[in-house]
Design a protein around this motif. Structure first.
Motif, PDB file in Angstrom:
ATOM      1  N   THR A 203     -11.519  76.503  76.465  1.00 29.54           N
ATOM      2  CA  THR A 203     -11.993  75.653  77.603  1.00 29.54           C
ATOM      3  C   THR A 203     -10.762  74.426  77.751  1.00 29.54           C
ATOM      4  O   THR A 203     -10.040  74.306  76.504  1.00 29.54           O
ATOM      5  CB  THR A 203     -13.105  74.887  77.477  1.00 29.54           C
ATOM      6  N   LYS A 204     -10.590  73.684  78.780  1.00 28.05           N
ATOM      7  CA  LYS A 204      -9.673  72.919  78.737  1.00 28.05           C
ATOM      8  C   LYS A 204      -9.708  71.517  77.915  1.00 28.05           C
ATOM      9  O   LYS A 204      -8.839  70.833  77.479  1.00 28.05           O
ATOM     10  CB  LYS A 204      -9.699  72.229  80.455  1.00 28.05           C
ATOM     11  N   GLU A 205     -11.098  71.431  77.490  1.00 28.78           N
ATOM     12  CA  GLU A 205     -11.381  70.356  76.505  1.00 28.78           C
ATOM     13  C   GLU A 205     -10.941  70.684  75.071  1.00 28.78           C
ATOM     14  O   GLU A 205     -10.609  69.682  74.318  1.00 28.78           O
ATOM     15  CB  GLU A 205     -12.881  69.954  76.663  1.00 28.78           C
ATOM     16  N   ASP A 206     -10.877  71.763  74.773  1.00 28.99           N
ATOM     17  CA  ASP A 206     -10.320  72.218  73.493  1.00 28.99           C
ATOM     18  C   ASP A 206      -8.835  71.783  73.390  1.00 28.99           C
ATOM     19  O   ASP A 206      -8.478  71.644  72.245  1.00 28.99           O
ATOM     20  CB  ASP A 206     -10.347  73.816  73.364  1.00 28.99           C
ATOM     21  N   ALA A 207      -8.030  71.653  74.461  1.00 30.28           N
ATOM     22  CA  ALA A 207      -6.743  71.235  74.306  1.00 30.28           C
ATOM     23  C   ALA A 207      -6.462  69.715  74.149  1.00 30.28           C
ATOM     24  O   ALA A 207      -5.170  69.300  73.936  1.00 30.28           O
ATOM     25  CB  ALA A 207      -6.014  71.691  75.482  1.00 30.28           C
ATOM     26  N   GLU A 208      -7.329  69.063  73.959  1.00 29.63           N
ATOM     27  CA  GLU A 208      -6.869  67.595  73.629  1.00 29.63           C
ATOM     28  C   GLU A 208      -6.620  67.256  72.457  1.00 29.63           C
ATOM     29  O   GLU A 208      -7.436  67.628  71.511  1.00 29.63           O
ATOM     30  CB  GLU A 208      -7.946  66.623  74.164  1.00 29.63           C
ATOM     31  N   ILE A 209      -5.548  66.344  71.984  1.00 30.45           N
ATOM     32  CA  ILE A 209      -5.034  66.057  71.050  1.00 30.45           C
ATOM     33  C   ILE A 209      -5.654  64.532  70.744  1.00 30.45           C
ATOM     34  O   ILE A 209      -5.418  63.821  71.608  1.00 30.45           O
ATOM     35  CB  ILE A 209      -3.663  66.061  70.748  1.00 30.45           C
ATOM     36  N   PHE A 210      -6.092  64.551  69.731  1.00 28.78           N
ATOM     37  CA  PHE A 210      -6.645  62.970  69.253  1.00 28.78           C
ATOM     38  C   PHE A 210      -5.801  62.349  68.209  1.00 28.78           C
ATOM     39  O   PHE A 210      -4.903  63.018  67.554  1.00 28.78           O
ATOM     40  CB  PHE A 210      -8.464  63.185  68.861  1.00 28.78           C
ATOM     41  N   TRP A 228      -1.711  78.050  79.509  1.00 27.95           N
ATOM     42  CA  TRP A 228      -3.087  77.319  79.832  1.00 27.95           C
ATOM     43  C   TRP A 228      -4.079  77.131  78.563  1.00 27.95           C
ATOM     44  O   TRP A 228      -3.957  77.808  77.580  1.00 27.95           O
ATOM     45  CB  TRP A 228      -3.807  78.474  80.658  1.00 27.95           C
ATOM     46  N   PRO A 229      -4.555  76.184  78.497  1.00 32.37           N
ATOM     47  CA  PRO A 229      -4.551  75.224  79.721  1.00 32.37           C
ATOM     48  C   PRO A 229      -3.795  73.905  79.391  1.00 32.37           C
ATOM     49  O   PRO A 229      -3.893  73.070  80.260  1.00 32.37           O
ATOM     50  CB  PRO A 229      -6.272  74.558  79.236  1.00 32.37           C
ATOM     51  N   ILE A 230      -2.935  73.981  78.621  1.00 31.23           N
ATOM     52  CA  ILE A 230      -1.584  73.139  78.146  1.00 31.23           C
ATOM     53  C   ILE A 230      -2.718  71.834  77.274  1.00 31.23           C
ATOM     54  O   ILE A 230      -3.293  71.216  77.865  1.00 31.23           O
ATOM     55  CB  ILE A 230      -1.069  72.460  79.368  1.00 31.23           C
ATOM     56  N   ALA A 231      -1.687  71.810  76.146  1.00 34.30           N
ATOM     57  CA  ALA A 231      -2.273  70.638  75.153  1.00 34.30           C
ATOM     58  C   ALA A 231      -2.106  69.120  75.942  1.00 34.30           C
ATOM     59  O   ALA A 231      -1.088  69.069  76.645  1.00 34.30           O
ATOM     60  CB  ALA A 231      -1.682  70.781  73.894  1.00 34.30           C
ATOM     61  N   TYR A 232      -2.788  68.226  75.683  1.00 32.76           N
ATOM     62  CA  TYR A 232      -2.937  67.081  76.278  1.00 32.76           C
ATOM     63  C   TYR A 232      -3.088  65.796  75.492  1.00 32.76           C
ATOM     64  O   TYR A 232      -4.011  65.964  74.597  1.00 32.76           O
ATOM     65  CB  TYR A 232      -3.402  66.945  77.549  1.00 32.76           C
ATOM     66  N   LEU A 233      -2.413  64.559  75.706  1.00 29.90           N
ATOM     67  CA  LEU A 233      -3.047  63.436  75.064  1.00 29.90           C
ATOM     68  C   LEU A 233      -3.652  62.507  76.259  1.00 29.90           C
ATOM     69  O   LEU A 233      -3.481  62.685  77.516  1.00 29.90           O
ATOM     70  CB  LEU A 233      -2.075  62.445  74.431  1.00 29.90           C
ATOM     71  N   THR A 234      -4.458  61.611  75.757  1.00 22.84           N
ATOM     72  CA  THR A 234      -5.019  60.920  76.991  1.00 22.84           C
ATOM     73  C   THR A 234      -4.923  59.477  76.196  1.00 22.84           C
ATOM     74  O   THR A 234      -5.162  58.858  75.307  1.00 22.84           O
ATOM     75  CB  THR A 234      -6.694  60.935  76.958  1.00 22.84           C
ATOM     76  N   ALA A 235      -4.131  58.497  77.246  1.00 19.48           N
ATOM     77  CA  ALA A 235      -3.616  57.136  76.612  1.00 19.48           C
ATOM     78  C   ALA A 235      -3.746  56.187  78.069  1.00 19.48           C
ATOM     79  O   ALA A 235      -3.448  56.651  79.207  1.00 19.48           O
ATOM     80  CB  ALA A 235      -2.072  57.280  76.534  1.00 19.48           C
TER      81      ALA A 235
END
Length: 304
Positions: A203-210, A228-235
Motif C-alpha cells: 500500500t502507499k502507506e507502507d512507503a513512508e520513512i519515519f 510504485w508507490p515511491i518512498a516518502y518522508l513527511t515534514a
C-alpha cells in the motif's frame, strides 16, 4: 497443445509473447476488465492490448470463477498458464485443464509466496531472487515446482528493473516448462512448506520513512517502492518523495535535516539518509541539492 493464457499487467507480456512465438496453440487470452483511467477514459489491460496485436481471442471477466467457468470448459484446454492474472482460481477451474494450471511466480518458492515477492525480496536485502514455474494448487503459491531460474539482485536494482528482468526470465521458464510437458519429460517437486514465507499486498502507506526507520532499511525501501508507490518522508505536513538515496553518517538529532557540501540529508535511526533525488508535492522531480537551494526552510523541519 491447446492452452489458455491468463494475465493482466505488463509483467505478463513477455510470457505471452514467448508462448505465442514457441508454436504452442493459444486458444484464448483471459484478462481483467478495462478500468477507468485519467479523465474518465476506460483503459484496457496491457495483456489485452498485446493479445489483440497478436490476433488472439480475448475474454475479460471481473470474476472468472463466477462468470467464466463454462467458457473455459468449452475451450477444452490441455493446460492453462497464469502470469500476474490478479484473481484466485477456484478448484473447479484448476481441475478443467488436462495437465492443470502453470503459474509464473516472481520468487524462488517457497520463499515469498503472495502478491509482492519482488518488492519483498528487496526490502529484506536479498542478494538473489528469481522465478518459479509451478503447477497451481488452491492454496496460494503452494503448488509443486516444475523449475526455477535464479537472478542476482544488483545494488542498483529497483522493483522496476527486477520486474523487467524477472518477467523475461519467467517467459523463458514457462516455454521450457511447456516444452517439457509436450515431450513427456516434466517433473513436479513438492514444496517444503515448512520453509515458506509470505508477503502482503503493498500500500502507499507502507512507503513512508519515519525518523525511527533504520538508514539501511530506508535505502531498501527507496529501491523496493520504485516505481510504485515511491518512498516518502513527511515534514511539516508536506510529503517529499524520495527516488534515490544512500546511507550516510548521522549528524544531529533523529528526525532532523542537515546540509553538507550542498547536499541534503535527514537523520534517522542508526544513521542518516542522503537524499539524492526527490520530488515535493505538485512539483517536478529534482536532485536533493537543487531542492535544498530552493527550500532552505526544510532544515528547520523534522519528520515524525
Amino acid at each position: 497443445m491447446r492452452l489458455i493464457f491468463l494475465g493482466t499487467p505488463d509483467f505478463a507480456i513477455p510470457a505471452l509473447r514467448a508462448i505465442h512465438a514457441s508454436g504452442h496453440t493459444i486458444v484464448a487470452v483471459i484478462t481483467q476488465p478495462d478500468k477507468e483511467g485519467k479523465r474518465l477514459v476506460m483503459t484496457p489491460p496491457a495483456v489485452k492490448v498485446e493479445a489483440e496485436r497478436l490476433g488472439l481471442p480475448v475474454y475479460q471477466f471481473a470474476s472468472l470463477r463466477k462468470e467464466g467457468v463454462e467458457l473455459v470448459r468449452s475451450l477444452s484446454p490441455d493446460v492453462m498458464v497464469t502470469a500476474a492474472f490478479g484473481q484466485i482460481l477456484s478448484q473447479e477451474l484448476l481441475d478443467i485443464p488436462t495437465h492443470g494450471v502453470f503459474n509464473v511466480h516472481g520468487s524462488l518458492l517457497p520463499k515469498y509466496r503472495g502478491s509482492s515477492p519482488i518488492q519483498t525480496a528487496l526490502l529484506q536485502g536479498e542478494k538473489q531472487t528469481g522465478v518459479t514455474i509451478m503447477r497451481t494448487a488452491y492454496a496460494v503459491d503452494s503448488g509443486d515446482i516444475i523449475l526455477k531460474k535464479e537472478l542476482p539482485i544488483l545494488p542498483e536494482d529497483t522493483s522496476g528493473t527486477l520486474f523487467d528482468k524477472i518477467a523475461s526470465l519467467g517467459a523463458e521458464g514457462i516455454v521450457e516448462a511447456l516444452d517439457l510437458l509436450e515431450k513427456g519429460k516434466i517433473t513436479y517437486t513438492p514444496q517444503d512448506h515448512s520453509q515458506a514465507t509470505f508477503c502482503k499486498m503493498i500500500t502507499k502507506e507502507d512507503a513512508e520513512i519515519f525518523s525511527n526507520t533504520q538508514a539501511e532499511k530506508a535505502c531498501l525501501m527507496v529501491r523496493a517502492y520504485s516505481p510504485w508507490p515511491i518512498a516518502y518522508l513527511t515534514a511539516g505536513g508536506e510529503r517529499l518523495k524520495v527516488y534515490q538515496a544512500e546511507a550516510a553518517a548521522k549528524q544531529g538529532e533523529q528526525g532532523t535535516f542537515f546540509a553538507q557540501n550542498g547536499e541534503l540529508f535527514v537523520n534517522l535511526q542508526s544513521g542518516a539518509l542522503h537524499l539524492i533525488s526527490v520530488q515535493a508535492e505538485n512539483k517536478k522531480r529534482m536532485s536533493g541539492s537543487d531542492y535544498l537551494r530552493g527550500h532552505q526552510a526544510i532544515l528547520e523541519k523534522r519528520i515524525g
